[in-house]
Design an enzyme around this catalytic site. Sequence first.
Site, short mmCIF file in Angstrom:
data_model
loop_
_atom_site.label_atom_id
_atom_site.label_comp_id
_atom_site.label_asym_id
_atom_site.label_seq_id
_atom_site.Cartn_x
_atom_site.Cartn_y
_atom_site.Cartn_z
N GLU B 45 9.32 12.33 15.67
CA GLU B 45 8.21 11.42 15.92
C GLU B 45 8.01 10.56 14.68
O GLU B 45 7.70 11.08 13.61
CB GLU B 45 6.90 12.18 16.18
CG GLU B 45 6.76 12.72 17.60
CD GLU B 45 7.48 14.05 17.75
OE1 GLU B 45 7.57 14.80 16.77
OE2 GLU B 45 7.98 14.33 18.86
N ASP B 56 -6.45 13.01 13.65
CA ASP B 56 -5.71 13.61 12.54
C ASP B 56 -6.61 14.19 11.46
O ASP B 56 -7.66 13.64 11.15
CB ASP B 56 -4.79 12.56 11.91
CG ASP B 56 -3.60 12.29 12.80
OD1 ASP B 56 -2.85 13.24 13.08
OD2 ASP B 56 -3.43 11.14 13.25
#
Lengths: 399, 253
Positions: B45, B56
């Site tokens: 990724e 995140d």
Amino acid sequence: MITETQESYQADERGYYGDFGGAFIPEMLYPNVEELRSQYVQIMQEPSFQKEFKALLKEYVGRPTPLYYAKRFSKKYNTKVYLKREDLCHTGAHKVNNTIGQILMAQRLGKTRIIAETGAGQHGVATATVCALMGLECIVYMGAIDIKRQAPNVARMKMLGATVRPAMSGSRTLKDATNEAIRDWINNPVDTHYIIGSVVGPHPYPDMVARFQSVISAETKKQLLEVEGRENPDYVVACVGGGSNAAGLFYHYLDQPDVGIIAVEAAGKGIHTGESAATSALGHEGIIHGSKTLLMQTPDGQITEPYSISAGLDYPGVGPMHANLFRTGRGEFISVTDDDAMQAGLELSKLEGIIPAIETSHALAIFETRKFKPDDVVVINLSGRGDKDLNTYIEYFGL
Amino acid sequence: MNRIQQKLQEDKKLLSLYFTAGYPNINDTMSILQQLQDSGVDMVEVGLPFSDPLADGPTIQESSTAALKNGMTTQLLFDQLKDVRKTIDIPLIVMGYFNPMLQYGVEKFCAKCQEIGIDGIIMPDLPLAEYEAEYKSIFEKYGLINVFLITPQTSDDRIQQIDAASNGFIYMVSSASTTGSQSGFGNTQSEYFERIANMDLNNPQIVGFGISNSDTFQAATAFAKGAIIGSAFIKHLTAHGADSVKAFVKTIR
Ligand SMILES: Cc1ncc(COP(=O)(O)O)c(C=O)c1O
């Protein structure tokens, strides 16, 4: 006071105002947001909810707030100006209308832990207040830089029993505090309700917060009928940060074409100085905090940091309702610089004996350039009082 | 068949790594990819950094901030990846947030991905309903696999919907958390992994969030097809530099 109008400038069922709105959220938030979305209208309409909401607004917040005819201010600008006195609400601003509504919502959803974001600290204080009232745990995220700038409000939140957590990421101001609150919600999906402070965020927040704030225009209609013999003014005027005080004053007039809507944004040091928060002038369509709306960003889609002397207008986006009012032309958008706002705040203090919040001062400043007819009835949302801004006023005017 | 679909058919547990493009240094992208492939990593990724990465934790936030400061942009990443298929043949997925993709132009973005040889996209804040209503046809036109997330809170009904909308794998978030916030898996995770495995979904699942070492990799892949490591890898790059990829992969398997 909470109506079910589904007309053109209100949100549709998917939470869209024209092209704007929706819920662009990571899957981790889906269960929380969906729980709220599927129930908020029904819960708000329950008689027991309405009864408790209205009672608290009356007995705790001090509603209805007066609609005050500002005689000397009107004379100076040769038009008829009414001030909707949200500054007289408990805690000093309109923000508490929303936090009262949301704390009742959180209770009905069985939530025991409340989180919120705050910039200037007004929404943080309003949230800490209702959490104290209901005996719920309260965590307020605030940018590390704002914690330094707004020390008195930090102290208030602490006195009210809230935990103030500094947002250390990004630019460490309001948008980052919002990010941190959203991250907290991702990490605490079961027991926590997130009380957003304005008509921003994923659907159903913009519509839900607008409904809670709509008490402002519901009262204005009644009060204006008494004094002017008509419910509709010629213009409604409000400052726009995220847009909640504006949404409250505009709400019942959105679909009344005879009422002009004027939204006032913070130009900061000037729209083209790079230090501004005038989202309609500088923003482009994009996604911020789960909503498709206008926001200030780089051509590459990175969200930029706004600037205004007023911490409450210092947000890089604007609620989707307002983005739609701007794009469709239904609303007139004016931006006001720091300097013009500060002068207007001083002027209202001297003419009417009311020291406004600096956010509100932006709305007052338009009369220097935006002229109205002598018999126009103009209602301004006096969204908050200036106590919290005294230090800024002191420094600016050398008081 | 798309490279992701091909890889998923291999009879092995897949190790996939995430890194933020432009971190630690602006021009590390191709070198990190090459090292990952040489170390036997199955899939990558490539993170397109965003100013406000809601899903995140601190590690990926900080790498994103640093990458943007280094000058990373959508266009620059595409330029860096221009010749990637001359040397790299493992599946590549672009992972980021929807706003930069929207500003680049969703169709232009997808066309560029196809031209380069990107196989899939993960945009955590592009939800199922919006994807199906507005963007699905564009993703499909350019042969891109869109990967959806599920979490321990996702209802069975919704998992079924997501399974029906997927044509590669399902990204199984290990716990209710942002990235990088966990240090091990407990009974809750094992039960969740097993529950999903027993649903007999059409799409295999790859577990992400909270995988940091050999133990968590083993635990995650006991039931799932593979696992994705992000924050732990970024931390390693921060500590040991952009040339240390092989050493990290060795600690996993
Ligand atoms: C007095 C006052 N007015 C206006 C605002 C701006 O918020 P909104 O646009 O949501 O009304 C704030 C925010 O802190 C405020 O304190």
